[in-house]
Design a protein around this motif. Structure first.
Motif, PDB file in Angstrom:
ATOM      1  N   LEU A   1      38.550  51.417   6.483  1.00  0.00           N
ATOM      2  CA  LEU A   1      37.288  51.749   7.159  1.00  0.00           C
ATOM      3  C   LEU A   1      37.281  53.209   7.579  1.00  0.00           C
ATOM      4  CD1 LEU A   1      36.747  48.567   9.373  1.00  0.00           C
ATOM      5  CD2 LEU A   1      35.275  49.326   7.499  1.00  0.00           C
ATOM      6  N   TYR A   2      38.429  53.687   8.067  1.00  0.00           N
ATOM      7  CA  TYR A   2      38.517  55.096   8.470  1.00  0.00           C
ATOM      8  C   TYR A   2      38.371  56.009   7.250  1.00  0.00           C
ATOM      9  CZ  TYR A   2      40.129  59.456  10.468  1.00  0.00           C
ATOM     10  OH  TYR A   2      40.203  60.768  10.872  1.00  0.00           O
ATOM     11  N   GLU A   3      39.068  55.677   6.182  1.00  0.00           N
ATOM     12  CA  GLU A   3      39.026  56.518   4.983  1.00  0.00           C
ATOM     13  C   GLU A   3      37.627  56.593   4.383  1.00  0.00           C
ATOM     14  OE1 GLU A   3      43.651  55.775   3.461  1.00  0.00           O
ATOM     15  OE2 GLU A   3      42.000  54.717   2.500  1.00  0.00           O
ATOM     16  N   SER A   4      36.849  55.536   4.536  1.00  0.00           N
ATOM     17  CA  SER A   4      35.492  55.513   3.977  1.00  0.00           C
ATOM     18  C   SER A   4      34.447  56.060   4.948  1.00  0.00           C
ATOM     19  CB  SER A   4      35.114  54.082   3.577  1.00  0.00           C
ATOM     20  OG  SER A   4      35.041  53.247   4.722  1.00  0.00           O
ATOM     21  N   GLY A   5      34.900  56.458   6.142  1.00  0.00           N
ATOM     22  CA  GLY A   5      33.978  56.984   7.142  1.00  0.00           C
ATOM     23  C   GLY A   5      33.165  55.921   7.856  1.00  0.00           C
ATOM     24  N   LYS A   6      33.562  54.655   7.739  1.00  0.00           N
ATOM     25  CA  LYS A   6      32.809  53.558   8.345  1.00  0.00           C
ATOM     26  C   LYS A   6      33.404  53.061   9.665  1.00  0.00           C
ATOM     27  CE  LYS A   6      31.288  51.752   3.840  1.00  0.00           C
ATOM     28  NZ  LYS A   6      31.369  50.587   2.919  1.00  0.00           N
ATOM     29  N   MET A   7      34.590  53.537  10.020  1.00  0.00           N
ATOM     30  CA  MET A   7      35.236  53.013  11.213  1.00  0.00           C
ATOM     31  C   MET A   7      34.530  53.481  12.475  1.00  0.00           C
ATOM     32  SD  MET A   7      39.147  53.466  12.618  1.00  0.00           S
ATOM     33  CE  MET A   7      38.704  54.854  13.679  1.00  0.00           C
ATOM     34  N   THR A   8      34.329  52.564  13.398  1.00  0.00           N
ATOM     35  CA  THR A   8      33.721  52.869  14.684  1.00  0.00           C
ATOM     36  C   THR A   8      34.787  52.797  15.775  1.00  0.00           C
ATOM     37  OG1 THR A   8      33.212  50.553  15.206  1.00  0.00           O
ATOM     38  CG2 THR A   8      31.572  51.793  13.895  1.00  0.00           C
ATOM     39  N   PRO A   9      34.509  53.322  16.967  1.00  0.00           N
ATOM     40  CA  PRO A   9      35.458  53.165  18.079  1.00  0.00           C
ATOM     41  C   PRO A   9      35.771  51.700  18.369  1.00  0.00           C
ATOM     42  CG  PRO A   9      33.856  54.850  18.617  1.00  0.00           C
ATOM     43  CD  PRO A   9      33.389  54.218  17.338  1.00  0.00           C
ATOM     44  N   GLY A  10      34.774  50.833  18.213  1.00  0.00           N
ATOM     45  CA  GLY A  10      34.999  49.408  18.437  1.00  0.00           C
ATOM     46  C   GLY A  10      35.963  48.804  17.433  1.00  0.00           C
ATOM     47  N   HIS A  11      35.851  49.231  16.179  1.00  0.00           N
ATOM     48  CA  HIS A  11      36.795  48.761  15.156  1.00  0.00           C
ATOM     49  C   HIS A  11      38.230  49.122  15.551  1.00  0.00           C
ATOM     50  CE1 HIS A  11      33.445  49.022  11.891  1.00  0.00           C
ATOM     51  NE2 HIS A  11      33.584  47.770  12.305  1.00  0.00           N
ATOM     52  N   ALA A  12      38.442  50.396  15.921  1.00  0.00           N
ATOM     53  CA  ALA A  12      39.785  50.863  16.269  1.00  0.00           C
ATOM     54  C   ALA A  12      40.307  50.141  17.504  1.00  0.00           C
ATOM     55  CB  ALA A  12      39.778  52.369  16.500  1.00  0.00           C
ATOM     56  N   SER A  13      39.453  49.950  18.489  1.00  0.00           N
ATOM     57  CA  SER A  13      39.882  49.300  19.725  1.00  0.00           C
ATOM     58  C   SER A  13      40.232  47.832  19.493  1.00  0.00           C
ATOM     59  CB  SER A  13      38.786  49.410  20.796  1.00  0.00           C
ATOM     60  OG  SER A  13      38.714  50.737  21.288  1.00  0.00           O
ATOM     61  N   LEU A  14      39.447  47.142  18.683  1.00  0.00           N
ATOM     62  CA  LEU A  14      39.759  45.744  18.384  1.00  0.00           C
ATOM     63  C   LEU A  14      41.087  45.639  17.643  1.00  0.00           C
ATOM     64  CD1 LEU A  14      39.054  42.739  18.347  1.00  0.00           C
ATOM     65  CD2 LEU A  14      37.735  43.146  16.252  1.00  0.00           C
ATOM     66  N   GLY A  15      41.325  46.561  16.723  1.00  0.00           N
ATOM     67  CA  GLY A  15      42.589  46.540  15.986  1.00  0.00           C
ATOM     68  C   GLY A  15      43.778  46.688  16.909  1.00  0.00           C
ATOM     69  N   LYS A  16      43.711  47.665  17.823  1.00  0.00           N
ATOM     70  CA  LYS A  16      44.824  47.892  18.738  1.00  0.00           C
ATOM     71  C   LYS A  16      44.994  46.717  19.690  1.00  0.00           C
ATOM     72  CE  LYS A  16      47.334  49.534  22.249  1.00  0.00           C
ATOM     73  NZ  LYS A  16      47.464  49.109  23.656  1.00  0.00           N
ATOM     74  N   ALA A  17      43.897  46.226  20.240  1.00  0.00           N
ATOM     75  CA  ALA A  17      43.978  45.117  21.192  1.00  0.00           C
ATOM     76  C   ALA A  17      44.528  43.861  20.524  1.00  0.00           C
ATOM     77  CB  ALA A  17      42.590  44.833  21.782  1.00  0.00           C
ATOM     78  N   TRP A  18      44.040  43.560  19.337  1.00  0.00           N
ATOM     79  CA  TRP A  18      44.387  42.284  18.695  1.00  0.00           C
ATOM     80  C   TRP A  18      45.820  42.282  18.186  1.00  0.00           C
ATOM     81  CZ3 TRP A  18      45.654  40.264  13.868  1.00  0.00           C
ATOM     82  CH2 TRP A  18      45.517  38.869  13.764  1.00  0.00           C
TER      83      TRP A  18
ATOM     84  N   GLY B   1      44.953  52.774  25.728  1.00  0.00           N
ATOM     85  CA  GLY B   1      43.955  51.783  26.114  1.00  0.00           C
ATOM     86  C   GLY B   1      44.608  50.422  26.269  1.00  0.00           C
ATOM     87  N   THR B   2      44.534  49.850  27.456  1.00  0.00           N
ATOM     88  CA  THR B   2      45.077  48.513  27.668  1.00  0.00           C
ATOM     89  C   THR B   2      44.330  47.499  26.802  1.00  0.00           C
ATOM     90  OG1 THR B   2      43.526  47.999  29.449  1.00  0.00           O
ATOM     91  CG2 THR B   2      45.595  49.093  30.078  1.00  0.00           C
ATOM     92  N   TYR B   3      44.883  46.307  26.705  1.00  0.00           N
ATOM     93  CA  TYR B   3      44.206  45.249  25.963  1.00  0.00           C
ATOM     94  C   TYR B   3      42.787  45.054  26.506  1.00  0.00           C
ATOM     95  CZ  TYR B   3      42.856  40.627  24.333  1.00  0.00           C
ATOM     96  OH  TYR B   3      42.154  39.583  23.774  1.00  0.00           O
ATOM     97  N   ASP B   4      42.659  45.040  27.830  1.00  0.00           N
ATOM     98  CA  ASP B   4      41.351  44.789  28.443  1.00  0.00           C
ATOM     99  C   ASP B   4      40.364  45.918  28.164  1.00  0.00           C
ATOM    100  OD1 ASP B   4      42.129  42.315  29.808  1.00  0.00           O
ATOM    101  OD2 ASP B   4      43.394  43.608  31.015  1.00  0.00           O
ATOM    102  N   ILE B   5      40.814  47.157  28.330  1.00  0.00           N
ATOM    103  CA  ILE B   5      39.917  48.288  28.100  1.00  0.00           C
ATOM    104  C   ILE B   5      39.474  48.352  26.644  1.00  0.00           C
ATOM    105  CG2 ILE B   5      39.817  50.809  27.994  1.00  0.00           C
ATOM    106  CD1 ILE B   5      39.362  49.733  30.784  1.00  0.00           C
ATOM    107  N   ASN B   6      40.414  48.155  25.710  1.00  0.00           N
ATOM    108  CA  ASN B   6      40.026  48.163  24.295  1.00  0.00           C
ATOM    109  C   ASN B   6      39.068  47.025  23.970  1.00  0.00           C
ATOM    110  OD1 ASN B   6      41.203  50.383  22.753  1.00  0.00           O
ATOM    111  ND2 ASN B   6      43.163  49.599  23.462  1.00  0.00           N
ATOM    112  N   SER B   7      39.265  45.882  24.608  1.00  0.00           N
ATOM    113  CA  SER B   7      38.324  44.768  24.412  1.00  0.00           C
ATOM    114  C   SER B   7      36.929  45.149  24.890  1.00  0.00           C
ATOM    115  CB  SER B   7      38.809  43.530  25.176  1.00  0.00           C
ATOM    116  OG  SER B   7      40.035  43.061  24.662  1.00  0.00           O
ATOM    117  N   LEU B   8      36.852  45.875  26.006  1.00  0.00           N
ATOM    118  CA  LEU B   8      35.548  46.278  26.537  1.00  0.00           C
ATOM    119  C   LEU B   8      34.876  47.332  25.654  1.00  0.00           C
ATOM    120  CD1 LEU B   8      36.213  46.470  30.391  1.00  0.00           C
ATOM    121  CD2 LEU B   8      35.244  44.588  29.057  1.00  0.00           C
TER     122      LEU B   8
END
Length: 430
Positions: free
Chosen positions: A339-356, A398-405
């Motif tokens: 997603l990042y390489e294609s320019g489609k990644m959003t902050p929410g995508h990155a945060s969900l990845g780290k949190a999950w 970003g903590t799990y909670d903050i990335n979830s938010l």
């Protein structure tokens, strides 16, 4: 009877772990990688595959034999840095200036292979490369890039990234460290905390609030500057080899040429954090892979009730659950890179990845600790060390909670970081 404290160290030295516990091989002799059950390697190009194997071999040969001792002493193995430089991964995705220009997938996989053996070494590179170097590459002037990046890429100099403050962790945009304009430069005043590499870094990438504009600006501060003091944070239970520090700035002068022109507000840090959050998504993946590899070997070597532990159904179920988590984490991490390489990644995508991934890794290393029983609390068998190392990763970037938010704000359109203010009628009843 009173005991003389000076005699507490008297006694025979501990047995070597292989003699004390001959039924299982310690992590100093690292097991082969056996967690790629769904053949993730097929999703990598030849360059990424070669890099993965190169980092894997380096970590198993150079770091695995020494990591437990350094982790126990909470010291960093500085003698490894020149050897680490030979891997050619410092600078990650940065192109030019002596940097490797890796794909983000290649850089992420390399970081995971480091974390598989030792999370502290992966954090050292993450801070130096995906935070400090990337900030200079994305937000620095051409002169700054030419001046600083080549030596950083060769690890001849080391950098740290100073954003977090004692009073502002998750609420990083409220930082209080200030930058005041003076003739020829700026004076930095304030304090930073939890800054990895800061006790020995040659340069510090520092964020401070401009007293004229009230906006956040970035600066390159040199080690040894008058008024700069960095001290080690002691008594950590995780990432013990990482030298996190408290930094005090007392009218530290920074010349105009070391102000980063591309950071004019806190929002400008997001382009750096977007990449680093992808990177930190892969650290829990790597840790989980290492724990699985250790447990897989251990269960086949260790015997109880006349049979190897691998023969018991409950142990098999836990091992398979760990394996399943790793396959899912690998695919989430890989997709995030694409997603990042294609320019489609959003902050929410990155945060969900780290949190999950950090959440699933927590379950994975906990299962590993159970499988090793009493040896699950010994750093010699990696799992206890990995169990502890994952805890700070669960909270930093970003903590799990903050990335979830962050992700929740993106999918609902509603920001819920700050609690709702009490209404007047509510206050009047209190």
């Amino acid at each position: 009877m009173a005991t003389d404290s000076s005699n507490r160290g008297i006694g025979l030295p501990p047995l070597d772990i292989s003699a004390a516990f001959p039924q299982a091989t310690p992590a100093s002799i690292f097991p082969p990688s056996v967690s790629d059950y769904y053949q993730f390697d097929d999703l990598l190009n030849d360059e990424e595959k070669a890099l993965r194997k190169k980092v894997q071999a380096f970590m198993e040969k150079e770091v695995a034999p020494i990591m437990t001792g350094y982790w126990e002493k909470a010291e960093f193995p500085f003698h490894v840095i020149p050897k680490l430089a030979e891997l050619g991964i410092a600078g990650g995705t940065v192109k030019g200036y002596g940097c490797p220009g890796l794909s983000i997938t290649g850089s992420a996989v390399a970081l995971a292979e480091m974390a598989r053996v030792d999370a502290s070494c992966s954090t050292f590179i993450l801070v130096h490369s995906s935070l400090a170097m990337l900030t200079i590459a994305l937000c620095g002037s051409e002169e700054q890039k030419q001046k600083y990046l080549p030596s950083l890429a060769k690890l001849q100099t080391v950098a740290c990234w100073a954003l977090t403050e004692p009073d502002y962790g998750s609420d990083a945009s409220s930082l209080r460290t200030t930058a005041t304009k003076v003739s020829g430069g700026w004076l930095i005043d304030g304090q930073k905390r939890w800054i990895g590499n800061s006790t020995f870094a040659d340069i510090l990438v520092v964020f401070a609030r401009n007293t004229n504009t009230n906006q956040i600006n970035g600066f390159i501060v040199k080690n040894g500057s008058a008024g700069l003091e960095a001290t080690k944070i002691e008594n950590k239970i995780g990432l013990r080899m990482v030298q996190n520090g408290d930094i005090l700035f007392n009218r530290v002068f920074v010349p105009d040429e070391d102000m980063l022109p591309g950071i004019k507000s806190f929002q400008d840090t997001s382009k750096v954090l977007a990449v680093s959050r992808v990177m930190v998504t892969w650290q829990p993946i790597g840790i989980s892979m290492g724990v699985f590899d250790i447990c897989h070997r251990y269960l086949k070597e260790r015997k109880q009730f006349g049979a190897p532990l691998a023969a018991f159904q409950l142990n098999q179920e836990k091992l398979v659950r760990m394996l399943g988590n790793i396959q899912a984490m690998l695919l989430v991490g890989w997709r995030l890179c694409k997603l990042y390489e294609s320019g489609k990644m959003t902050p929410g995508h990155a945060s969900l990845g780290k949190a999950w991934t950090s959440l699933k890794a927590r379950e994975t290393v906990s299962l590993g600790r159970e499988l090793l029983g009493g040896n699950g609390i010994l750093a010699d068998f990696l799992v206890a060390k990995a169990f502890c190392d994952l805890e700070p990763i669960y909270s930093y970037e970003g903590t799990y909670d903050i990335n979830s938010l962050v992700t929740a704000r993106e999918i609902t359109g509603i920001a819920s970081f700050k609690p709702a203010m009490l209404g007047k009628s509510t206050r009047s009843r209190l």
